[in-house]
Design an enzyme around this catalytic site. Structure first.
Site, mmCIF file in Angstrom:
data_model
loop_
_atom_site.group_PDB
_atom_site.id
_atom_site.type_symbol
_atom_site.label_atom_id
_atom_site.label_comp_id
_atom_site.label_asym_id
_atom_site.label_seq_id
_atom_site.Cartn_x
_atom_site.Cartn_y
_atom_site.Cartn_z
ATOM 1 N N GLN A 229 36.701 53.939 41.370
ATOM 2 C CA GLN A 229 37.227 54.617 40.182
ATOM 3 C C GLN A 229 37.620 53.555 39.158
ATOM 4 O OE1 GLN A 229 40.750 54.744 39.214
ATOM 5 N NE2 GLN A 229 40.527 56.238 37.568
ATOM 6 N N SER A 230 37.390 53.849 37.889
ATOM 7 C CA SER A 230 37.764 52.952 36.795
ATOM 8 C C SER A 230 37.114 51.582 36.984
ATOM 9 C CB SER A 230 39.289 52.868 36.719
ATOM 10 O OG SER A 230 39.692 52.243 35.535
ATOM 11 N N SER A 231 37.911 50.492 36.999
ATOM 12 C CA SER A 231 37.265 49.189 37.183
ATOM 13 C C SER A 231 36.579 49.134 38.547
ATOM 14 C CB SER A 231 38.273 48.058 37.042
ATOM 15 O OG SER A 231 39.379 48.248 37.879
#
Ligand SMILES: *[C@@H]1O[C@H](CO)[C@@H](O)[C@H](O)[C@H]1NC(C)=O
Ligand SMILES: *[C@@H]1O[C@H](CO)[C@@H](O)[C@H](O)[C@H]1NC(C)=O
Ligand SMILES: *[C@@H]1O[C@H](CO)[C@@H](O)[C@H](O)[C@H]1NC(C)=O
Ligand SMILES: *[C@@H]1O[C@H](CO)[C@@H](O)[C@H](O)[C@H]1NC(C)=O
Ligand SMILES: *[C@@H]1O[C@H](CO)[C@@H](O)[C@H](O)[C@H]1NC(C)=O
Ligand SMILES: *[C@@H]1O[C@H](CO)[C@@H](O)[C@H](O)[C@H]1NC(C)=O
Ligand SMILES: *[C@@H]1O[C@H](CO)[C@@H](O)[C@H](O)[C@H]1NC(C)=O
Length: 555
Positions: A229-231
């Site tokens: 998720q995200s980075s």
């Protein structure tokens, strides 16, 4: 550093140890884990030599063969975190400041250390070294600045997988993330030393660990799905782009939540941050050649921390224009991510990618002192569409993202949440620049090449959250034990999320040649009709313009 939504530490609240703790033999060693509610956990298992002392700022090295008894009952330390993230600027909108202050008060950052390269394994308690269960390999997010695997309850994923009769083994990894320059240093010295994108190398090494050892925990090394998720999702996408797209058999599928290949340029785009970092660390005199690392390897951890904190974070005015990002280094990333996509340097594996509706609301509070169009033009030219004569590009973009709050993010909330005349506009822009447009570009390009199956989703859940709507990271609770998790687990088993047990809506593939011209997206909503199909055609012209601009002016 973002929302520490969970406390996986609660896992051991009620241990049941009738038959003694679970153990696994690795090489000549024995790992002792813990068992609770039908799930075994082996935590804080080192997979690399500690990247400390002379190994600071070096490619990770595999852990030597295990010997003796290892206590794997507690999570390892988080990697060094950036601490400046809790400062709340005094000059921003008062409602934004109040919101940020509440979050800053929510708790201290996790205990951290440079000695942090560990993995955690959660598996069904009855799995054996013959079980060959699919493996979900989780890479946490945190802006490449912070975060830790300890915040994510792998037991919840494994419990759901057992309940759905599609059991999996869950692995999570700690990687050098921290802005801390330790994971993603930038600048020409980094290129010369060959140590770009260290955090991505850490993840790759952990994937090799999985190949070697996961069978002993009941996992099947040929059935690994990388998920983040995200980075963490950006990382997953870059694991797909590296090495000319060759997976080396390390994984066979990918699942990305709010993260796609970022529109970044060469390492040197981080030069001024690196200069500032090295100078604050007292190594400024050695800048200009890789000798600067001889100096940086000798300073105390606290000096590295202080120097890191002197560079901006996602909670700074610069927001998502991050100081330390994965960038072209000639080794892990042989070209800019967007170029690698165009060259077809992509792993030909099935994948799922999705976004939340309001990706950047959380990141548009610390810059809420921007209240006029002119200030916004300056801001975008300085941090997002950088590099020379960009004003006309910025004007074009702004004409496509009008100031009317009804057009901004949180989307579909009319005049609400407009804490400043520009807040919702900035949130819409940053969310599309960093998350949504790169996802659509990735999926469209891969769809044109037509060599693999893919799926997309959009989460509009939690829309009623004041100020931030369907905010970044709100879909983590849906994938750890929720309905998105059911699709994910089924995908890990069958390479197709559709038809997952306990789901009612079939999830069609993302088809760029769809007859109606609109690739389908699974769309997650609040309320009784929680899942519907939507089209990936929203803000079409806007995102095309952003993709063009980011190719021309990479971060
Ligand atoms: C293993 O770690 C747990 C939790 O940190 C601790 O309670 C226990 O005493 C340790 N056991 C050994 C043999 O070190
Ligand atoms: C493990 O337990 C699950 C759920 O109780 C059961 O369905 C499965 O057959 C068991 N597996 C083995 C290898 O015993
Ligand atoms: C699998 O586990 C059994 C029982 O613990 C052990 O005897 C056997 O050596 C293991 N096999 C492998 C390939 O590790
Ligand atoms: C099955 O779906 C229901 C309704 O959405 C949900 O409450 C339940 O937790 C789900 N069970 C699993 C194991 O996913
Ligand atoms: C780090 O910064 C703190 C706070 O500014 C300061 O007290 C400390 O001496 C610094 N430590 C080092 C090693 O530079
Ligand atoms: C907003 O505040 C930051 C410092 O937090 C400052 O650097 C920036 O110039 C300000 N921008 C505007 C438009 O006032
Ligand atoms: C998707 O687009 C097609 C063609 O424009 C349209 O017929 C359909 O209603 C759209 N679906 C949704 C859910 O908006």
């Amino acid at each position: 550093m973002l929302l520490g939504l969970y406390s996986a530490l609660l896992f051991f609240a009620s241990p049941s140890r009738a038959a003694g703790p679970p153990s696994v033999r690795l090489d000549k060693g024995v790992l002792i884990g813990a068992s609770s509610d039908g799930i075994n956990a082996f935590l804080g298992v080192p997979f690399a030599r500690p990247p400390v002392g002379d190994l600071r700022f070096r490619l990770p090295q595999a852990h030597p063969p295990y010997r003796g008894t290892l206590n794997a009952t507690a999570f390892g330390s988080a990697c060094l975190q950036q601490t400046s993230t809790i400062d709340v600027p005094s000059n921003i909108n008062p409602l934004a400041a109040q919101f940020l202050q509440q979050r800053a008060n929510a708790g201290p950052p996790p205990a951290d250390s440079e000695d942090c390269l560990t993995v955690n394994v959660f598996s069904p308690a009855n799995a054996t070294n013959h079980s060959k269960l699919p493996v979900l390999f989780w890479i946490f997010g945190g802006g490449f600045e912070g975060g830790t695997s300890a915040d994510y309850p792998g037991n919840v994923v494994v419990e759901q997988s057992i309940a759905l009769s599609e059991p999996v083994v869950f692995v999570s990894v700690n990687y050098r993330c921290v802005t801390t320059s330790l994971g993603f240093p930038g600048g020409k010295e980094v290129r010369e030393a060959g140590i770009g994108n260290l955090g991505l190398h850490d993840q790759r090494l952990a994937l090799r660990w999985v190949q070697k050892y996961i069978a002993a925990f009941g996992g099947d090394p040929t059935k690994v799905t990388i998920w983040g998720q995200s980075s963490g999702a950006i990382s997953v996408s870059l694991q797909m782009l590296t090495n000319s797209g060759k997976t080396e058999g390390l994984f066979r599928a990918a699942f990305m939540q709010s993260g796609s290949p970022v529109p970044t340029g060469p390492l040197e785009n981080g030069q001024n941050y690196f200069d500032r970092f090295a100078t604050v660390a007292g190594c400024g005199h050695a800048l200009g050649s890789k000798a600067v690392f001889d100096c940086l390897r000798k300073v105390p951890t606290e000096t590295i921390r202080n120097a890191t904190d002197a560079t901006p974070s996602t909670s700074s005015y610069e927001s998502l224009s991050l100081a330390w990002l994965p960038r072209e280094d000639g080794v892990f990333l042989e070209a800019n991510p967007q170029t690698l996509i165009q060259q077809g340097s992509v792993a030909r594996i099935p994948f799922v990618s999705g976004d939340v509706d309001d990706e950047a609301t959380l990141f548009s509070l610390t810059n809420s002192n921007i209240t006029t169009e002119e200030e916004l033009v300056n801001y975008l030219s300085q941090y997002y569409v950088k590099g020379g004569k960009t004003t006309s590009t910025v004007q074009t973009i702004l004409s496509l993202y009008p100031a009317d709050p009804a057009d901004g993010s949180p989307f579909d909330t009319g005049a609400e949440n407009a804490i400043t005349p520009q807040y919702k506009r900035i949130a819409a822009l940053l969310g599309d620049i960093v998350f949504q447009a790169p996802r659509r570009f990735f999926q469209a390009s891969i769809g044109q090449a037509g060599e693999q199956k893919q799926w997309a989703y959009l989460s509009k859940r939690f829309k009623g959250t004041q100020l931030i709507g369907s905010y970044h990271q709100s879909d983590v609770s849906i994938s750890f034990g929720g309905d998105l998790g059911a699709y994910l687990i089924h995908f890990a088993h069958t390479l197709n999320p559709s038809g997952a047990p306990n789901t009612t809506v079939a999830w069609p593939q993302y088809d760029v040649h769809a007859k109606n011209g609109a690739p389908a997206m699974l769309t997650l909503l609040d309320g009784p009709t929680a899942v519907v199909l939507g089209n990936d055609t929203y803000r079409k012209q806007q995102m095309e313009e952003l993709v063009k601009a980011s190719m021309q002016f990479p971060l």
